[in-house]
Design an enzyme around this catalytic site. Structure first.
Site, short mmCIF file in Angstrom:
data_model
loop_
_atom_site.label_atom_id
_atom_site.label_comp_id
_atom_site.label_asym_id
_atom_site.label_seq_id
_atom_site.Cartn_x
_atom_site.Cartn_y
_atom_site.Cartn_z
CB ALA A 145 -0.89 0.07 1.16
CB SER A 200 4.48 3.42 -3.99
OG SER A 200 4.83 2.25 -4.23
N GLY A 201 1.81 3.34 -5.66
CA GLY A 201 1.08 2.66 -6.91
C GLY A 201 -0.24 2.24 -6.63
N GLY A 211 -1.70 -0.12 -4.70
CA GLY A 211 -1.83 -0.38 -3.55
C GLY A 211 -2.77 0.92 -2.89
CE1 TYR A 224 6.03 -8.37 -11.66
CE2 TYR A 224 5.08 -8.67 -13.81
CZ TYR A 224 5.06 -8.10 -12.57
OH TYR A 224 3.86 -7.34 -12.48
N1 LIG Z 1 2.71 -1.28 -12.64
C1 LIG Z 1 2.32 -2.37 -13.48
O1 LIG Z 1 2.55 -2.08 -14.71
C2 LIG Z 1 1.93 -3.52 -13.02
C3 LIG Z 1 1.20 -4.43 -14.06
C4 LIG Z 1 0.58 -5.57 -13.41
C5 LIG Z 1 0.71 -5.90 -12.36
N2 LIG Z 1 1.42 -5.15 -11.42
C6 LIG Z 1 1.35 -5.72 -10.07
O2 LIG Z 1 0.77 -4.61 -9.22
C7 LIG Z 1 1.17 -4.61 -7.96
C8 LIG Z 1 1.44 -3.53 -7.49
O3 LIG Z 1 2.58 -2.77 -8.14
P1 LIG Z 1 2.70 -1.20 -8.38
O4 LIG Z 1 2.76 -1.02 -9.93
O5 LIG Z 1 1.80 -0.29 -7.62
O6 LIG Z 1 4.43 -0.84 -7.91
P2 LIG Z 1 4.94 -0.19 -6.73
O7 LIG Z 1 4.42 1.16 -6.79
O8 LIG Z 1 6.36 -0.38 -6.71
O9 LIG Z 1 3.99 -1.00 -5.48
C9 LIG Z 1 4.49 -2.03 -4.92
C10 LIG Z 1 4.22 -2.23 -3.58
O10 LIG Z 1 4.56 -3.39 -3.07
C11 LIG Z 1 5.33 -3.25 -1.89
N3 LIG Z 1 6.42 -4.21 -1.71
C12 LIG Z 1 7.49 -4.62 -2.29
N4 LIG Z 1 8.04 -5.54 -1.97
C13 LIG Z 1 7.36 -5.91 -0.86
C14 LIG Z 1 7.90 -6.88 0.32
N5 LIG Z 1 8.79 -7.82 0.50
N6 LIG Z 1 6.86 -6.95 1.38
C15 LIG Z 1 5.71 -5.98 1.54
N7 LIG Z 1 5.57 -5.06 0.50
C16 LIG Z 1 6.35 -5.12 -0.48
C17 LIG Z 1 5.91 -1.97 -2.15
O11 LIG Z 1 6.25 -1.13 -0.86
P3 LIG Z 1 7.56 -1.35 -0.06
O12 LIG Z 1 8.78 -1.14 -0.74
O13 LIG Z 1 7.18 -0.20 1.00
O14 LIG Z 1 7.78 -2.52 0.77
C18 LIG Z 1 4.76 -1.12 -2.69
O15 LIG Z 1 4.07 -0.70 -1.76
C19 LIG Z 1 2.53 -5.61 -8.10
O16 LIG Z 1 2.12 -6.99 -7.59
C20 LIG Z 1 2.68 -5.64 -9.56
O17 LIG Z 1 3.43 -6.93 -9.80
C21 LIG Z 1 1.69 -4.00 -11.78
#
Ligand SMILES: NC(=O)c1ccc[n+]([C@@H]2O[C@H](COP(=O)([O-])OP(=O)(O)OC[C@H]3O[C@@H](n4cnc5c(N)ncnc54)[C@H](OP(=O)(O)O)[C@@H]3O)[C@@H](O)[C@H]2O)c1
Length: 334
Positions: free
Chosen positions: A15, A17-18, A20, A156
């Site tokens: 939650a 960033s992004g 969440g 991934y």
């Molecule tokens: N952006 C895209 O194009 C896209 C497309 C398809 C799917 N997704 C999926 O959507 C989800 C959210 O990604 P997003 O795009 O919003 O990217 P993001 O802004 O980088 O958000 C990722 C979130 O996951 C958290 N995170 C990472 N590693 C973690 C860990 N070990 N424990 C707990 N929290 C962790 C990060 O927070 P902390 O670093 O503070 O822990 C951050 O809050 C991901 O599962 C991603 O694979 C994204």
């Protein structure tokens, strides 16, 4: 969950960033209480204040989802504060770019620990509580890469295919129990994911067009919380890719290889980095990643749509290929 939003309790991992963050804000605006988890405490605290300004309660629980004890602690804290939770969203994840040979083994494994085993542990603790309650909704965030693949993202892709298959199996186990399991597969989204990427390619990366907003994914997540569905693909491009892959897998793979090399890499060298894979990064605490240059979106979509249609037609000159190309192009251009 299928009831009014007011006083519902939703746990959201990733939650800080992004997607969440966008989802937590969307839920708070509807009147749901939120439990916010990720590793970075400061952005979670800021988000909690923003959620509370909408009149709901927000609980921050710093959590590393790759640590099963931390995920169990998250569930315990949510129950201590609210007595129950109605929904749990396994959204935390990291992106990793690198060919098979470039990607260090420990990075491959850590990505699976976060993206896949983090989801498995989250699912276990959520289902345990949902069984006690006799109901609950689980949302697991996969990706277009849970349905198709591209080069230089094998770790991934493996993690997101695993999330999708795992969720489908658990969904079947829980049929008619009052517990819903929904998988969300977003296309490329404009979030800080790309700044957080573990990247071993030697080149800076950016999302492949067309790029959608995190708020669009948040809306899709809220829709499945209200009206649970097994799987939801977010973004017409992702639907187009999945359809094309199903009908013409070889053509699709050749096209994706071309699109990845032309669009995913910027022509800027970058030293290998593990990004936020092993440790969180200070950068990238917003909802958006700043990649969507609104003015150029329509032009980029049009160019990509034209490229995919041309590839489909030239590689499979027949009527079916042409019709599919037009359908994919239409989906991408929307
Ligand atoms: N952006 C895209 O194009 C896209 C497309 C398809 C799917 N997704 C999926 O959507 C989800 C959210 O990604 P997003 O795009 O919003 O990217 P993001 O802004 O980088 O958000 C990722 C979130 O996951 C958290 N995170 C990472 N590693 C973690 C860990 N070990 N424990 C707990 N929290 C962790 C990060 O927070 P902390 O670093 O503070 O822990 C951050 O809050 C991901 O599962 C991603 O694979 C994204």
């Amino acid at each position: 969950m299928k009831r009014a939003w007011k006083n519902q309790v939703v746990v959201i991992t990733g939650a800080s960033s992004g997607i969440g963050r966008a989802t937590a804000l969307a839920l708070a605006k509807k009147g749901a209480h939120v439990v916010l988890a990720a590793r970075r405490e400061e952005p979670l605290d800021d988000l909690a204040r923003e959620c509370e300004s909408h009149g709901v309660r927000a609980l921050v629980v710093p959590t590393d989802v790759s640590d099963p004890a931390a995920v169990r602690h998250l569930s315990a804290e949510a129950l201590r504060a609210f007595g129950h939770f109605d929904a749990w969203i396994n959204n935390a994840g990291v992106y990793l770019m690198g060919s098979l040979e470039e990607t260090p083994d420990d990075a491959f494994r850590q990505l699976m620990e976060t993206n896949f085993f983090g989801t498995v542990t989250g699912t276990r603790v959520a289902v345990t509580q949902f069984r006690r309650q006799g109901q609950g909704t689980l949302v697991n965030v996969s990706s277009t890469f849970g349905a198709v693949a591209a080069p230089c993202v094998s770790a991934y892709v493996a993690s997101k295919h695993a999330v999708r298959g795992f969720s489908s199996s658990v969904r079947q186990e829980l049929l008619n129990t009052g517990i819903d399991v929904c998988t969300v597969l977003p296309a490329a989204i404009d979030t800080p994911l790309w700044q957080h990427t573990a990247n071993y390619t030697g080149w800076r990366v950016r999302p492949v067009e067309p790029i959608y907003t995190p708020e669009r994914v948040a809306r899709a997540i809220l829709r499945v919380l209200r009206e649970p569905r097994p799987e939801v693909i977010v973004g017409p491009a992702a639907r187009g890719f999945a359809a094309m892959h199903g009908l013409m897998p070889r053509t699709f793979e050749r096209t994706m290889r071309g699109v990845t090399h032309a669009q995913h890499f910027e022509k800027v060298r970058q030293s290998p980095t593990s990004g936020s894979l092993f440790r969180p990064m200070a950068e990238g605490t917003g909802t958006s990643g700043g990649y969507r240059a609104a003015g150029k979106q329509w032009l980029r979509r049009l160019l990509l749509a034209g490229g995919v249609a041309a590839a489909a037609v030239s590689l499979r000159g027949g009527g079916a290929g042409r019709r599919l190309g037009v359908r994919v192009a239409h989906a991408l251009a929307r």
